[in-house]
Design a protein around this motif. Structure first.
Motif, PDB file in Angstrom:
ATOM      1  N   ASP A   1       0.838  -1.209   0.000  1.00 47.40           N
ATOM      2  CA  ASP A   1       0.000   0.000   0.000  1.00 47.40           C
ATOM      3  C   ASP A   1       0.871   1.257   0.000  1.00 47.40           C
ATOM      4  N   GLN A   2       0.308   2.305  -0.567  1.00 47.82           N
ATOM      5  CA  GLN A   2       0.978   3.612  -0.588  1.00 47.82           C
ATOM      6  C   GLN A   2       0.062   4.602   0.128  1.00 47.82           C
ATOM      7  N   ILE A   3       0.530   5.110   1.263  1.00 53.94           N
ATOM      8  CA  ILE A   3      -0.283   5.963   2.126  1.00 53.94           C
ATOM      9  C   ILE A   3       0.286   7.375   2.113  1.00 53.94           C
ATOM     10  N   LYS A   4      -0.595   8.340   1.899  1.00 51.44           N
ATOM     11  CA  LYS A   4      -0.157   9.737   1.902  1.00 51.44           C
ATOM     12  C   LYS A   4      -0.018  10.210   3.348  1.00 51.44           C
ATOM     13  N   VAL A   5       1.139  10.800   3.643  1.00 51.69           N
ATOM     14  CA  VAL A   5       1.434  11.335   4.976  1.00 51.69           C
ATOM     15  C   VAL A   5       1.629  12.832   4.833  1.00 51.69           C
ATOM     16  N   THR A   6       0.945  13.611   5.683  1.00 50.43           N
ATOM     17  CA  THR A   6       1.008  15.073   5.605  1.00 50.43           C
ATOM     18  C   THR A   6       1.510  15.642   6.928  1.00 50.43           C
ATOM     19  N   LEU A   7       2.562  16.460   6.857  1.00 56.41           N
ATOM     20  CA  LEU A   7       3.062  17.210   8.017  1.00 56.41           C
ATOM     21  C   LEU A   7       2.625  18.650   7.858  1.00 56.41           C
TER      22      LEU A   7
ATOM     23  N   GLY B   1       9.705   0.471   6.222  1.00 57.00           N
ATOM     24  CA  GLY B   1       9.202   0.857   4.914  1.00 57.00           C
ATOM     25  C   GLY B   1      10.051   1.915   4.242  1.00 57.00           C
ATOM     26  N   SER B   2       9.484   2.530   3.213  1.00 57.02           N
ATOM     27  CA  SER B   2      10.195   3.570   2.468  1.00 57.02           C
ATOM     28  C   SER B   2       9.212   4.657   2.060  1.00 57.02           C
ATOM     29  N   PHE B   3       9.766   5.788   1.627  1.00 54.12           N
ATOM     30  CA  PHE B   3       8.948   6.934   1.246  1.00 54.12           C
ATOM     31  C   PHE B   3       9.141   7.254  -0.230  1.00 54.12           C
ATOM     32  N   THR B   4       8.099   7.832  -0.825  1.00 50.27           N
ATOM     33  CA  THR B   4       8.141   8.347  -2.192  1.00 50.27           C
ATOM     34  C   THR B   4       7.787   9.829  -2.140  1.00 50.27           C
ATOM     35  N   LEU B   5       8.577  10.642  -2.816  1.00 48.70           N
ATOM     36  CA  LEU B   5       8.395  12.096  -2.745  1.00 48.70           C
ATOM     37  C   LEU B   5       7.227  12.551  -3.620  1.00 48.70           C
ATOM     38  N   ILE B   6       6.587  13.610  -3.173  1.00 53.04           N
ATOM     39  CA  ILE B   6       5.572  14.296  -3.973  1.00 53.04           C
ATOM     40  C   ILE B   6       6.153  15.586  -4.540  1.00 53.04           C
ATOM     41  N   ASP B   7       6.949  16.286  -3.737  1.00 53.01           N
ATOM     42  CA  ASP B   7       7.592  17.526  -4.182  1.00 53.01           C
ATOM     43  C   ASP B   7       9.076  17.438  -3.836  1.00 53.01           C
ATOM     44  N   SER B   8       9.908  17.144  -4.839  1.00 49.65           N
ATOM     45  CA  SER B   8      11.352  16.987  -4.597  1.00 49.65           C
ATOM     46  C   SER B   8      12.050  18.306  -4.323  1.00 49.65           C
TER      47      SER B   8
ATOM     48  N   GLY C   1      15.639   5.236   1.363  1.00 53.77           N
ATOM     49  CA  GLY C   1      14.350   5.917   1.368  1.00 53.77           C
ATOM     50  C   GLY C   1      13.545   5.711   2.623  1.00 53.77           C
ATOM     51  N   SER C   2      14.184   5.280   3.734  1.00 54.35           N
ATOM     52  CA  SER C   2      13.441   4.981   4.955  1.00 54.35           C
ATOM     53  C   SER C   2      13.127   6.213   5.798  1.00 54.35           C
ATOM     54  N   ALA C   3      13.611   7.382   5.386  1.00 56.57           N
ATOM     55  CA  ALA C   3      13.298   8.620   6.091  1.00 56.57           C
ATOM     56  C   ALA C   3      13.201   9.750   5.082  1.00 56.57           C
TER      57      ALA C   3
ATOM     58  N   LYS D   1       4.034  16.930   2.087  1.00 57.21           N
ATOM     59  CA  LYS D   1       3.308  15.702   1.768  1.00 57.21           C
ATOM     60  C   LYS D   1       4.237  14.700   1.093  1.00 57.21           C
ATOM     61  N   VAL D   2       4.160  13.451   1.536  1.00 56.18           N
ATOM     62  CA  VAL D   2       4.929  12.355   0.944  1.00 56.18           C
ATOM     63  C   VAL D   2       4.064  11.103   0.969  1.00 56.18           C
ATOM     64  N   TYR D   3       4.504  10.050   0.276  1.00 53.75           N
ATOM     65  CA  TYR D   3       3.855   8.744   0.316  1.00 53.75           C
ATOM     66  C   TYR D   3       4.742   7.775   1.097  1.00 53.75           C
ATOM     67  N   TRP D   4       4.084   6.997   1.965  1.00 55.29           N
ATOM     68  CA  TRP D   4       4.811   5.920   2.654  1.00 55.29           C
ATOM     69  C   TRP D   4       4.424   4.593   2.012  1.00 55.29           C
TER      70      TRP D   4
END
Length: 592
Positions: free
Chosen positions: A63-69, A93-100, A113-115, A128-131
């Motif tokens: 699953d890919q979950i959006k995480v917002t700070l 897990g690992s993260f995928t960027l939304i805004d590099s 990509g674990s942080a 915002k990123v995806y976990w």
């Protein structure tokens, strides 16, 4: 330092940039992955004002979950996902960027990509990123984030929501909150100034000026070590409104050093152990190794003291004090807890010392002999010998035309002075390399100009060795080339000396160093201008006398048949006397 700018010779440079997590504006904070604690040396805030939200509360592998700070403006952050039942474990897990442009992934605990962290210190209010859920994820995952608002204001491990796998039991472990923060040791206020009365008796003291007393002299820079069984009491005092610091070093260069900093912050002093990893700002460490910390501020003088054990087994970056080290003492400006490059060259002991050994009373130097010798030799070469040699060649040819050892006296003196200039330049040139052990990348343009001067100083005598004969058709080309290279060398040498005077390795007094150097340059330039004017006026007199002699010749030539031979001879004798008189005036006047 000439080497430098921009520690120099064993120099102790303390520089902090605009800060973020782990004090890295670019977000490369892998050192903080495990504890998620910025190496700022201040107490974290315990009242979180930022929030983490997720797009769903359950997950399965892949699953890919959006995480917002989100929250008030902040500069830096470090976001991780961990096992909610073991928050001290590695990231999951690992993260995928939304805004590099705003965030970047880090490799923590050997997991790519674990942080996620920031990319710049610009203010932001949302991220915002995806976990990405891994295949072997635990039943419950909690997101944690460290947020830096400014250097002294940050929050560590702000807890986010706990997400669970569909078939997992409800998460009820109370550990899923903020990890407990370590308490900082207490700091007290000194009631009186340090005393130097026990230096050399009970205390190992480093003082500048030597034998000064911080109890009586405001300008006294003082550092003492008093052994008490298995610990050492450290006292440091000096005039500073920013920070004072000292470091133990295996050599006279910055890097891999055990350092301690006392930073003036508002109405208090923060005592902070740190370590140096190179010619950059110090990395602040935990204060857990220090005891009995105390400080005092009065009349612009900062004093701080602390106790630490002689040996600290298992503690990284702290040296055992029962070994000999060079000792550095530095001070500089500080603002809002950040420290900047030291205001002057650090004081460095002349040799290594064991501060737990027999008490001594020692001093140090802010400028090493090799650098002083470098500056002195260059000054003598390019402000004395070369200038006198140029004046001899330009204005003393008619005066010192007498033959000396097969050549004109002026030429022998000129050649001797120019050869001396080249030799002094070569000797001075190698001294900074001996001192630095290589090239200095922190001395600005000074070493580059010095290399140009060195090349010209070697080429000039080589060119002179192939000087064409006096009446050779290439002689004029040689003269112009010789003059041009010499003039260029003098100009570049003066520019290099002005730049070199400002390097901290010489510790020359300001602004008198600039005044003195300007005075020498003005004196040499003024002398040559006056001599040029004087020579021009004498040449004008020669032209006037020559014109008068020609007119006399012309007026008497047509009347020779009518004038008596005696009068003609008398006229000839008078013209000869006038010629010799003019020559004597020229010769005597050329000496000025």
């Amino acid at each position: 330092m000439m080497a430098v700018p921009g520690f120099t010779v064993g120099a102790f440079i303390l520089l902090l940039h605009l800060s973020s997590v782990a004090n890295y504006p670019n977000g490369k904070v892998t050192k903080s992955c495990h504890g998620m604690v910025p190496e700022h040396g201040h107490t974290p805030r315990t009242d979180p004002i930022h929030n983490i939200s997720v797009s769903q509360m359950t997950f399965t592998s892949g699953d890919q979950i959006k995480v917002t700070l989100s929250g008030p403006e902040f500069k830096g952050f470090l976001l991780e996902a961990r096992d909610a039942e073991a928050l001290t474990g590695p990231p999951i897990g690992s993260f995928t960027l939304i805004d590099s442009q705003m965030s970047q992934v880090l490799t923590c605990e050997d997991t790519q990509g674990s942080a996620v962290s920031h990319t710049n210190p610009h203010k932001k209010t949302e991220l915002k990123v995806y976990w990405n859920a891994p295949n072997s994820a635990p039943n419950h995952i909690q997101f944690l984030v460290t947020v830096v608002e400014k250097y002294k204001t940050y929050w560590v491990k702000i807890p986010g929501p706990v997400i669970s796998q569909p078939n997992a039991l409800p998460f009820t472990t109370p550990e899923g909150t903020v990890a407990p923060l370590s308490t900082l040791p207490p700091v007290s206020h000194l009631t009186k100034s340090f005393s130097a009365s026990d230096c050399g008796n009970k205390k190992f003291c480093v003082r500048s000026p030597l034998n000064c007393d911080p109890e009586k002299e405001r300008a006294c820079v003082f550092l003492s070590f008093t052994r008490d069984d298995q610990s050492v009491m450290v006292e440091m005092s000096g005039p500073s409104k920013g920070y004072l610091s000292f470091a133990f070093s295996h050599d006279r260069w910055m890097g891999d050093d055990d350092a301690y900093v006392c930073i003036h912050e508002g109405q208090t002093v923060n005592i902070q152990p740190s370590h140096l990893t190179g010619r950059s700002h110090p990395v602040m460490d935990s204060r857990d190794t220090l005891e009995d910390m105390a400080w005092r501020l009065e009349d612009g003088v900062m004093q701080c003291s602390f106790r630490r054990n002689i040996t600290l087994p298992g503690v990284k970056n702290r040296f055992d004090l029962n070994t000999s080290y060079y000792i550095f003492l530095a001070d500089g400006a500080a603002n809002d807890g950040r420290i900047y490059k030291h205001s002057q060259q650090p004081l460095i002991t002349y040799e290594k010392h064991d501060v737990t050994d027999y008490p001594k009373n020692i001093g140090g130097s802010r400028s090493l002999l090799l650098l002083k010798a470098h500056g002195a030799l260059m000054f003598v070469a390019w402000m004395t010998t070369v200038s006198i040699g140029v004046i001899i060649a330009r204005f003393f040819k008619p005066v010192w035309s007498k033959v000396l050892f097969g050549e004109s006296a002026w030429f022998q003196v000129h050649r001797m002075l120019m050869f001396t200039t080249s030799v002094l330049t070569c000797l001075a040139f190698i001294l900074p390399f001996i001192y630095r052990g290589g090239w200095s990348w922190h001395a600005g343009y000074h070493p580059y100009l010095g290399c140009v001067v060195m090349i010209l100083a070697v080429l000039q005598p080589l060119l002179a060795a192939f000087r064409p004969p006096l009446h050779n058709q290439r002689r004029q080309m040689f003269n112009w080339t010789h003059w041009g290279m010499g003039t260029a060398a003098r100009i570049i040498a003066v520019a290099a000396m002005f730049l070199g005077m400002d390097l901290p390795g010489l510790t020359l007094p300001s602004p008198w160093k600039t005044y003195a150097m300007t005075g020498f340059v003005a004196w040499h330039v003024g002398t040559e201008i006056i001599l040029e004017i004087h020579a021009y006026r004498l040449s004008r007199k020669v032209e006037i006398l020559d014109d008068a002699r020609i007119q006399i010749f012309q007026s008497f030539t047509g009347a020779e048949a009518e004038v008596s031979p005696f009068f003609y001879l008398l006229t000839k004798a008078l013209m000869i006397i006038l010629s010799f008189s003019h020559m004597s005036i020229f010769l005597s006047g050329s000496c000025f």
